[in-house]
Design a protein around this motif. Structure first.
Motif, PDB file in Angstrom:
ATOM      1  N   ASN A   1      -8.564   3.631   3.155  1.00  0.00           N
ATOM      2  CA  ASN A   1      -7.875   1.959   4.248  1.00  0.00           C
ATOM      3  C   ASN A   1      -8.310   1.609   5.469  1.00  0.00           C
ATOM      4  OD1 ASN A   1      -5.877   0.243   4.791  1.00  0.00           O
ATOM      5  ND2 ASN A   1      -4.547   1.125   6.786  1.00  0.00           N
TER       6      ASN A   1
ATOM      7  N   THR B   1      -4.374  -1.997   8.242  1.00  0.00           N
ATOM      8  CA  THR B   1      -5.225  -0.630   8.530  1.00  0.00           C
ATOM      9  C   THR B   1      -3.943   0.344   9.475  1.00  0.00           C
ATOM     10  OG1 THR B   1      -7.467  -1.582   8.825  1.00  0.00           O
ATOM     11  CG2 THR B   1      -6.891   0.975   9.484  1.00  0.00           C
TER      12      THR B   1
ATOM     13  N   GLY C   1      -1.068   0.478   6.957  1.00  0.00           N
ATOM     14  CA  GLY C   1      -1.187   0.732   5.972  1.00  0.00           C
ATOM     15  C   GLY C   1      -1.311   2.732   6.424  1.00  0.00           C
TER      16      GLY C   1
ATOM     17  N   TYR D   1       2.950  -3.193   3.130  1.00  0.00           N
ATOM     18  CA  TYR D   1       2.282  -2.818   2.717  1.00  0.00           C
ATOM     19  C   TYR D   1       1.085  -3.420   1.261  1.00  0.00           C
ATOM     20  CZ  TYR D   1      -3.087  -0.575   2.913  1.00  0.00           C
ATOM     21  OH  TYR D   1      -4.053   0.000   1.947  1.00  0.00           O
TER      22      TYR D   1
ATOM     23  N   GLN E   1      -9.100  -2.358  -1.840  1.00  0.00           N
ATOM     24  CA  GLN E   1      -7.678  -2.886  -1.884  1.00  0.00           C
ATOM     25  C   GLN E   1      -6.803  -3.147  -3.331  1.00  0.00           C
ATOM     26  OE1 GLN E   1      -8.887  -6.744  -0.253  1.00  0.00           O
ATOM     27  NE2 GLN E   1      -8.708  -6.525   1.363  1.00  0.00           N
TER      28      GLN E   1
ATOM     29  N   SER F   1      -5.807   0.844  -2.546  1.00  0.00           N
ATOM     30  CA  SER F   1      -5.339   1.174  -1.844  1.00  0.00           C
ATOM     31  C   SER F   1      -3.378   0.443  -1.685  1.00  0.00           C
ATOM     32  CB  SER F   1      -4.628   0.319  -0.191  1.00  0.00           C
ATOM     33  OG  SER F   1      -6.409   0.514  -0.012  1.00  0.00           O
TER      34      SER F   1
END
Length: 230
Positions: free
Chosen positions: A17, A72, A75, A90, A151, A154
């Protein structure tokens, strides 16, 4: 074992992240530099009637970088708390960002006149940035692929953390949680006192006088009994 796996996933999610945060900070710095150059150019007499709303490209660049920094932060908060609601928010935000990036990339690749869809930029910053990207296209291509992979990774890590749920075992880490459980072993029951503490009672003068009269009457009765026996 589950706690170790959860901690590793949290750390990996924070590291992955952070890449978005670095990209966001780079965009903010570059946007501030463009804004500084534009303000320096506007000091000339030819920019007296300049419309500040024409700086749409710089403002878009700055807002995109700030958005990435906020994502960020979200996250990192979601990774620390492992809250299902935060992780879901998120994942939704990252998915929408990926969808927007895909639409923009598809419009640039499939539409040859995509520049006509954008408003005019009198500052020329958009034209300079486009030439810079085209001259370093291979470099920016790898950066774009890295951002997309980050991404997607994540979202995957957030889904795994959400499936594992919060760390319920963390509440047993402190010794204070066992205090109430060990107290019955030390003091199983409360022993009631075998005596009652009260105010001391002192004999009054009348009580002493009554005792004296009773003693005298008892002595006289015993003397009468002895005389009659003799």
């Amino acid at each position: 074992m589950a706690r170790i796996a959860r901690s590793c996933l949290r750390s990996i999610l924070k590291i992955v992240n952070s890449t978005l945060g670095l990209v966001g900070m780079a965009m903010i710095l570059y946007g501030l530099w463009m804004l500084r150059v534009c303000k320096r150019d506007m000091e000339s007499p030819s920019f007296d009637d300049f419309d500040y709303t024409a700086l749409w490209f710089i403002y878009t660049f700055l807002s995109t970088g700030a958005t990435l920094c906020l994502i960020t932060c979200l996250g990192h908060i979601s990774a620390d708390s492992s809250n299902g609601f935060c992780l879901s928010c998120y994942m939704v935000i990252i998915f929408l960002l990926l969808l927007l990036e895909t639409l923009v990339a598809a419009d640039i690749l499939l539409n040859s006149d995509w520049e006509k869809d954008l408003p005019e930029d009198p500052t020329g910053r958009f034209h300079d940035f486009r030439e810079f990207v085209e001259s370093n296209f291979d470099f920016f291509k790898w950066i774009a692929m890295l951002i997309i992979l980050v991404q997607g990774f994540s979202i995957l890590l957030a889904m795994i953390l959400r499936a594992l749920g919060p760390n319920n075992g963390s509440k047993y880490d402190s010794d204070e949680e066992y205090t109430s459980a060990r107290l019955p072993l030390i003091n199983p029951h409360l022993q009631t006192p075998q005596y009652v503490v009260g105010e001391p009672r002192f004999s009054t003068k009348n009580d002493a006088w009554n005792v004296r009269i009773l003693f005298q009457s008892t002595s006289e009765e015993q003397a009468t009994i002895l005389q009659s026996a003799v």
